[in-house]
Design a protein around this motif. Structure first.
Motif, mmCIF file in Angstrom:
data_model
loop_
_atom_site.group_PDB
_atom_site.id
_atom_site.type_symbol
_atom_site.label_atom_id
_atom_site.label_comp_id
_atom_site.label_asym_id
_atom_site.label_seq_id
_atom_site.Cartn_x
_atom_site.Cartn_y
_atom_site.Cartn_z
ATOM 1 N N ASP A 23 -8.550 -29.054 -15.704
ATOM 2 C CA ASP A 23 -9.813 -29.092 -16.444
ATOM 3 C C ASP A 23 -10.023 -30.439 -17.123
ATOM 4 O O ASP A 23 -11.129 -30.987 -17.124
ATOM 5 N N LEU A 24 -8.971 -30.989 -17.713
ATOM 6 C CA LEU A 24 -9.092 -32.268 -18.415
ATOM 7 C C LEU A 24 -9.427 -33.407 -17.458
ATOM 8 O O LEU A 24 -10.269 -34.260 -17.756
ATOM 9 N N THR A 25 -8.769 -33.438 -16.329
ATOM 10 C CA THR A 25 -8.895 -34.575 -15.415
ATOM 11 C C THR A 25 -10.016 -34.429 -14.398
ATOM 12 O O THR A 25 -10.445 -35.425 -13.797
ATOM 13 N N GLY A 26 -10.489 -33.207 -14.175
ATOM 14 C CA GLY A 26 -11.460 -32.989 -13.110
ATOM 15 C C GLY A 26 -10.846 -33.136 -11.734
ATOM 16 O O GLY A 26 -11.558 -33.342 -10.750
ATOM 17 N N ALA A 27 -9.518 -33.002 -11.649
ATOM 18 C CA ALA A 27 -8.798 -33.211 -10.387
ATOM 19 C C ALA A 27 -7.785 -32.101 -10.162
ATOM 20 O O ALA A 27 -7.044 -31.725 -11.075
ATOM 21 N N VAL A 51 -4.027 -38.647 -19.235
ATOM 22 C CA VAL A 51 -3.577 -37.425 -19.914
ATOM 23 C C VAL A 51 -2.071 -37.469 -20.139
ATOM 24 O O VAL A 51 -1.570 -37.076 -21.203
ATOM 25 N N ALA A 52 -1.336 -37.965 -19.149
ATOM 26 C CA ALA A 52 0.119 -38.027 -19.267
ATOM 27 C C ALA A 52 0.552 -38.889 -20.441
ATOM 28 O O ALA A 52 1.384 -38.470 -21.260
ATOM 29 N N LEU A 82 -12.869 -39.230 -21.571
ATOM 30 C CA LEU A 82 -11.645 -38.441 -21.648
ATOM 31 C C LEU A 82 -10.706 -39.016 -22.699
ATOM 32 O O LEU A 82 -10.075 -38.265 -23.460
ATOM 33 N N ALA A 83 -10.603 -40.338 -22.761
ATOM 34 C CA ALA A 83 -9.736 -40.979 -23.752
ATOM 35 C C ALA A 83 -10.142 -40.571 -25.170
ATOM 36 O O ALA A 83 -9.285 -40.271 -26.009
ATOM 37 N N VAL A 84 -11.437 -40.552 -25.423
ATOM 38 C CA VAL A 84 -11.925 -40.155 -26.752
ATOM 39 C C VAL A 84 -11.530 -38.707 -27.044
ATOM 40 O O VAL A 84 -11.072 -38.379 -28.148
ATOM 41 N N ARG A 85 -11.685 -37.827 -26.059
ATOM 42 C CA ARG A 85 -11.293 -36.421 -26.242
ATOM 43 C C ARG A 85 -9.814 -36.290 -26.563
ATOM 44 O O ARG A 85 -9.406 -35.390 -27.297
ATOM 45 N N LEU A 86 -9.011 -37.200 -26.019
ATOM 46 C CA LEU A 86 -7.562 -37.140 -26.208
ATOM 47 C C LEU A 86 -7.106 -37.880 -27.469
ATOM 48 O O LEU A 86 -5.919 -37.916 -27.769
ATOM 49 N N GLY A 87 -8.053 -38.491 -28.178
ATOM 50 C CA GLY A 87 -7.719 -39.198 -29.413
ATOM 51 C C GLY A 87 -7.249 -40.619 -29.216
ATOM 52 O O GLY A 87 -6.629 -41.200 -30.123
#
Length: 271
Positions: free
Chosen positions: A81-85, A134-135, A160-165
């Motif tokens: 879900d996070l990566t779309g992959a 994500v890793a 995505l980076a923003v979502r991950l902080g």
């Protein structure tokens, strides 16, 4: 009907070592499963997936099918879900989609003594770049510098980076660089970069983790002045996680006699 058929799909696919890895693993586990490879492109993916019967247990997906597999999955794990992959489809009661690339990167880096990072540079903007992002976020990274030929394509990565902080930016390959702890190259194997592009990237780039493994050293690794790590570790560990999924549906749950299985897979990579 026993679900005993599995395969890796992608385009190109002839170079894939996944059939060797999975074959060695299933022999070590005493499983009578068949794992093959098939060249499938983005256009053919939907029809190819629909053609599979109940003898099929699952699929491994590589470039360029990870986004298509994500759309095809009925349910997905958090990393997908996070990566779309999605690089793994479990076909029973689904298909269920998983991303084992994230865990494979974390496991591979940990095996090489890299358990935490503060700042990273990611080269490339595709599905594997999202998994790398994500890793490293899970490893404690706080700052990311994404390099892409077409920075607009990487805008989703920064979201995505923003979502991950994480904080950071997207730039072209030849933009000025700042020192980082780790560089992760997610470019296809055999990618050649201009000398003017390579020169700044190798300076203060920290450890190089290149997801490519054939040919090795990659163009970038051959120029890297410090430590460089090939993608074979990622290939191994993401496959281990896939096999857990195919066996019992959970990529984090260790298999019985997994050490024996992993050693058989390592032997394949050494040959």
């Amino acid at each position: 009907m026993t679900r005993s058929h599995l395969a890796v799909w992608g385009d190109p696919i002839a170079h894939s070592r996944s059939p060797q890895l999975h074959g060695a693993a299933y022999r070590a586990l005493g499983l009578d499963w068949e794992y093959t490879r098939r060249r499938v492109d983005e256009v053919a993916f939907g029809d190819a997936l629909a053609s599979l019967d109940d003898s099929w247990r699952g699929l491994s997906l590589t470039m360029p099918l990870k986004e298509q597999a994500h759309r095809a999955a009925v349910v997905r794990d958090r990393h997908a879900d996070l990566t779309g992959a999605v690089n793994t489809l479990l076909l029973a009661d689904g298909p269920q989609g998983f991303n084992t690339d994230v865990g494979g990167i974390v496991d591979a880096l940990g095996e090489d003594g890299i358990a935490d990072v503060e700042s990273i540079r990611i080269l490339g903007a595709g599905a594997t770049a999202a998994s790398a992002l994500v890793a490293v976020a899970e490893m404690g990274a706080r700052r990311v510098d994404v390099r892409a030929r077409r920075p607009r394509r990487a805008e989703g990565l920064m979201g995505l980076a923003v979502r991950l902080g994480l904080t950071g930016s997207v730039q072209t390959f030849d933009a000025p660089v700042e020192p980082v702890d780790l560089t992760i190259a997610t470019l296809p194997g055999g990618t050649s970069l201009d000398e003017a592009v390579v020169e700044p990237l190798v300076e203060d780039g920290g450890v190089l983790f290149d997801v490519a493994y054939a040919p090795w050293p990659s163009v970038l690794a051959a120029r890297w002045p410090g430590r460089s790590i090939s993608g074979l570790g990622m290939l191994l560990h993401q496959a281990v996680r896939q096999i857990r999924i195919f066996h019992h549906g959970d990529q984090d749950r260790v298999l019985p006699d997994e050490e024996i299985m992993v050693e058989a897979m390592r032997e394949v990579l050494r040959s």
